[in-house]
Design a protein around this motif. Sequence first.
Motif, short mmCIF file in Angstrom:
data_model
loop_
_atom_site.label_atom_id
_atom_site.label_comp_id
_atom_site.label_asym_id
_atom_site.label_seq_id
_atom_site.Cartn_x
_atom_site.Cartn_y
_atom_site.Cartn_z
N ASP A 233 54.31 33.92 79.05
CA ASP A 233 55.73 34.18 79.29
C ASP A 233 56.06 35.59 78.78
N ILE A 235 58.44 37.52 79.75
CA ILE A 235 59.89 37.70 79.57
C ILE A 235 60.28 37.40 78.13
N GLN A 236 59.73 36.31 77.58
CA GLN A 236 60.04 35.93 76.20
C GLN A 236 59.42 36.92 75.21
N TYR A 251 67.50 43.49 83.58
CA TYR A 251 66.75 43.17 84.80
C TYR A 251 67.65 43.43 86.00
N ASP A 253 67.95 43.04 90.06
CA ASP A 253 67.41 42.45 91.30
C ASP A 253 67.46 43.45 92.45
N SER A 283 58.88 34.27 93.27
CA SER A 283 60.24 33.83 92.93
C SER A 283 60.88 34.92 92.08
N ARG A 284 62.19 34.81 91.85
CA ARG A 284 62.89 35.77 91.01
C ARG A 284 62.28 35.80 89.61
N SER A 285 62.02 34.62 89.07
CA SER A 285 61.49 34.55 87.70
C SER A 285 60.09 35.15 87.62
N ASN A 286 59.29 34.95 88.68
CA ASN A 286 57.95 35.56 88.70
C ASN A 286 58.04 37.08 88.77
N TYR A 288 60.56 38.89 87.57
CA TYR A 288 60.98 39.29 86.23
C TYR A 288 59.80 39.32 85.27
N ASN A 289 58.96 38.28 85.36
CA ASN A 289 57.80 38.19 84.47
C ASN A 289 56.83 39.34 84.71
#
Length: 306
Positions: A233, A235-236, A251, A253, A283-286, A288-289
């Motif tokens: 993770d 992002i964390q 972040y 988009d 995905s959005r989270s991917n 971001y990561n």
Amino acid sequence: MSQEMSQTVITSTDLSPNKDAVPRANTPGKTPIQMLHEYGAKHGKIPAYVLEKAKGEAHQPSFVFSLTVGDVCCKGEGPSKKVAKHMAAEDALRILQVDTAAVSLPVKSESIGVAAESNGHPNSVGTLQELALQRGWPLPKYTMLMETGPPHRREFTMTCAMESLSETAVASSKKAAKKAVAEKMVAKLQSLSGSSEITWTPKPRVHFENLKNSSSEKISFLRRNPLSIPNTDYIQLMADLSKEQNFDIAYLDIDELTTNGQYQCLVELSTSPVTVCHGTGISRSNAYNAAAHSALQYIKIMVSIK
């Protein structure tokens, strides 16, 4: 921009709006430049403005104009060319004893609300520029990310970066995209301030030299460990590092998908110099990561340089 510029002569017939336009007062009326031009046309003494000097840093410029109208000579200084010309024209009007009751003078307030365009609608581009000049911040940076669509239906994606904040907008022209992204930035600043009056203050930027010299837990962990462990993770990890080192993360988009259909984004860190990294994912989270991963790799390289 500290060097003195060569002199440029500008006659007052050059009244077209430009990027140095200053906000007008709420009272309707003419500007000092317009009134002086009318006076000069009536008396056969067209005012001539000479840019004598441009000094200061890029984020805090100062311009000096001299003005000649007939036998009257004046000077004006301001944070933009338009303001400096206004100051010179206002001084000339006083000397010539021209009635200025109807003049709209440039206004400089300590608290920034929203500047108005000539049609009464908010001029967010001007608001951001005025805010930066008054606060001593770098001027807003507008970046065209992409241009998509067929010729008859083009779409322009633009970002606006100001201090540690970023916004993005899409519109059918570059001008409209810039206006839209500026409006979003003003709205964000007002939201962070808790009112329409912008009072938000950015955190001081964290210099890479400070990160390099830090022996805190999270930065030390980043130095020691590889960034290639699956399912991490990032992002964390980035959030923990930013909290320890006191820098902001934003972040951003990007609405357009990549050519292979993946989401994409940017991550911006309030470091000095500013760090901006790109990320893509299913995905959005991917996305971001992936962006956080790239930013961590960059920091790892920078703090490891001897």
